[in-house]
Design a protein around this motif. Structure first.
Motif, short mmCIF file in Angstrom:
data_model
loop_
_atom_site.label_atom_id
_atom_site.label_comp_id
_atom_site.label_asym_id
_atom_site.label_seq_id
_atom_site.Cartn_x
_atom_site.Cartn_y
_atom_site.Cartn_z
N VAL A 194 0.93 -1.27 0.05
CA VAL A 194 0.00 0.06 0.11
C VAL A 194 0.63 1.21 0.13
CG1 VAL A 194 -1.73 1.25 1.39
CG2 VAL A 194 -1.81 -1.20 1.12
N ASN A 195 0.43 2.32 -0.80
CA ASN A 195 0.92 3.52 -0.94
C ASN A 195 2.30 3.45 -1.79
OD1 ASN A 195 -0.97 5.03 0.50
ND2 ASN A 195 0.11 4.37 2.62
N THR A 196 2.62 2.26 -2.41
CA THR A 196 3.81 2.32 -3.18
C THR A 196 3.22 2.99 -4.65
OG1 THR A 196 3.43 0.22 -3.80
CG2 THR A 196 5.12 0.70 -2.14
N PRO A 197 3.92 3.51 -5.72
CA PRO A 197 3.52 4.09 -6.80
C PRO A 197 2.63 2.94 -7.77
CG PRO A 197 5.78 4.56 -6.57
CD PRO A 197 5.36 3.51 -5.44
N LEU A 198 3.07 1.69 -7.79
CA LEU A 198 2.46 0.72 -8.58
C LEU A 198 1.16 -0.18 -7.85
CD1 LEU A 198 5.68 -0.63 -10.47
CD2 LEU A 198 4.34 1.50 -10.95
N HIS A 199 0.93 -0.04 -6.77
CA HIS A 199 0.14 -0.89 -6.06
C HIS A 199 -1.33 -0.71 -6.61
CE1 HIS A 199 -1.65 2.53 -3.72
NE2 HIS A 199 -2.42 1.56 -3.13
N ASP A 200 -1.89 0.30 -7.21
CA ASP A 200 -3.12 0.55 -7.58
C ASP A 200 -3.62 0.16 -8.78
OD1 ASP A 200 -5.59 1.31 -6.23
OD2 ASP A 200 -5.45 3.38 -7.22
N GLY A 201 -2.64 -0.46 -9.54
CA GLY A 201 -3.26 -0.94 -10.94
C GLY A 201 -3.02 -2.47 -10.93
N ALA A 202 -3.00 -2.83 -12.25
CA ALA A 202 -2.89 -4.37 -12.45
C ALA A 202 -1.30 -4.78 -12.77
CB ALA A 202 -3.61 -4.82 -13.89
N THR A 203 -0.89 -5.77 -12.56
CA THR A 203 0.48 -6.34 -12.92
C THR A 203 0.10 -7.44 -13.98
OG1 THR A 203 1.38 -5.78 -10.82
CG2 THR A 203 2.53 -7.53 -11.88
N VAL A 204 0.76 -7.38 -15.03
CA VAL A 204 0.89 -8.41 -15.98
C VAL A 204 2.01 -9.20 -16.17
CG1 VAL A 204 0.51 -8.52 -18.59
CG2 VAL A 204 -0.53 -6.83 -17.52
N ILE A 205 1.67 -10.45 -16.28
CA ILE A 205 2.66 -11.69 -16.04
C ILE A 205 2.82 -12.34 -17.82
CG2 ILE A 205 3.36 -13.98 -15.39
CD1 ILE A 205 2.36 -12.75 -12.58
N LYS A 206 3.92 -12.47 -18.41
CA LYS A 206 3.57 -13.22 -19.72
C LYS A 206 4.79 -14.18 -19.60
CE LYS A 206 4.51 -12.19 -24.52
NZ LYS A 206 4.76 -11.16 -25.69
N ASN A 207 4.43 -15.39 -19.72
CA ASN A 207 5.41 -16.54 -19.55
C ASN A 207 5.99 -16.48 -18.19
OD1 ASN A 207 4.89 -17.40 -22.50
ND2 ASN A 207 6.41 -16.10 -23.08
#
Length: 282
Positions: free
Chosen positions: A169-182
């Motif tokens: 929480v409160n880190t720059p990337l926590h509020d979006g989606a993370t994409v994993i490829k392979n």
């Protein structure tokens, strides 16, 4: 009588190719209906069919004004349909694109796939325990390049520690989606389209609606951890499956990914295999 005679004359020229033609068109219409079933497009189709039904009726009763309005509505309506129902049209075309003769192999090494699933599940369990919200996309056969572009490029090996760190929480990337490829974390902090499904539980927030929305347009697997309850959910093909534990999530992920990772045999390959089998017989 003229219409009846035309119908009888067409039956005289009915051949095997005509039967195949009718069969193919029937399948196309059936598949098209399955794609739009229980969507906004289904209601639109009913309206279009009603207009087509009213046109001959208005001409029969010589209702000139009504006939003119309905005919022009059909002409302009085709362009309007494409604009208004662009998401449904895109979904249909992407569905056709995924039913190709040569399937894309997602994981050539099954051990790599199992390691990726283990790392994801470990991270999800830890996040759920601490009630930290998370949204993880696992790319399948449909590329997620347009979604990856909306976030911050990561390009790192999938690891439980890194996934947990992204969603703190409160880190720059926590509020979006993370994409994993392979076996790589491609990007984080990505934006997703929200679902328009009005039948969803009203208690589900934006994170769940975004997770479902992206699976309506692609074949990706979306794992969602609720920030309020810590409940683990999985979205697949526009459906949300809730209340998973780590073991159950791991089992279903491996099962789905294995089934999608199988390289389907093409028609040409089937013919070759059949010929070889016949050669061995003689």
């Amino acid at each position: 009588m003229e219409g009846f005679n035309l119908f009888m004359n067409s039956l005289k020229g009915f051949s095997i190719s005509s039967a195949i033609d009718v069969l193919v068109v029937s399948i196309i219409f059936y598949k098209g209906y399955i794609l739009i079933k229980e969507t906004r497009a289904e209601q639109l189709l009913k309206g279009v069919l009603l207009i087509f039904l009213l046109i001959p009726i208005s001409e029969f009763f010589n209702l000139t004004m009504l006939s003119w309005i309905l005919s022009n509505t059909i002409t302009i309506g085709v362009i309007t349909i494409v604009i208004i129902f662009q998401p449904e049209v895109r979904k249909a075309l992407e569905h056709l694109g995924r039913t190709s003769f040569v399937d894309k192999i997602i994981y050539e090494d099954e051990e790599v796939m199992n390691n990726v699933v283990n790392e994801i599940v470990d991270a999800v369990e830890a996040l759920a325990k601490d009630k930290i919200g998370a949204l993880i996309l696992i790319e399948q056969k449909t590329g997620l390049g347009d979604i990856i572009k909306t976030g911050t490029k990561i390009d790192a090996v999938v690891s439980s520690a890194l996934l947990q760190n992204i969603f703190v929480v409160n880190t720059p990337l926590h509020d979006g989606a993370t994409v994993i490829k392979n076996d790589r974390i491609e990007a984080a902090g990505c934006f997703l389209p929200l679902t328009n499904n009005d039948k969803l539980n009203k208690q589900l927030g934006t994170r769940h609606r975004a997770g479902i929305g992206v699976t309506e347009l692609t074949d990706c697997l979306t794992i969602i951890v609720s920030e309020e309850t810590g409940v683990i959910s999985l979205a697949v093909n526009g459906r949300l499956l809730r209340h998973y534990d780590g073991e159950k999530l791991k089992t279903i992920l491996v099962k789905i990914m294995k089934s999608r990772n199988k390289n389907k045999e093409t028609f040409k390959e089937r013919v070759k295999r059949w010929i070889k089998r016949k050669d061995k017989t003689f």
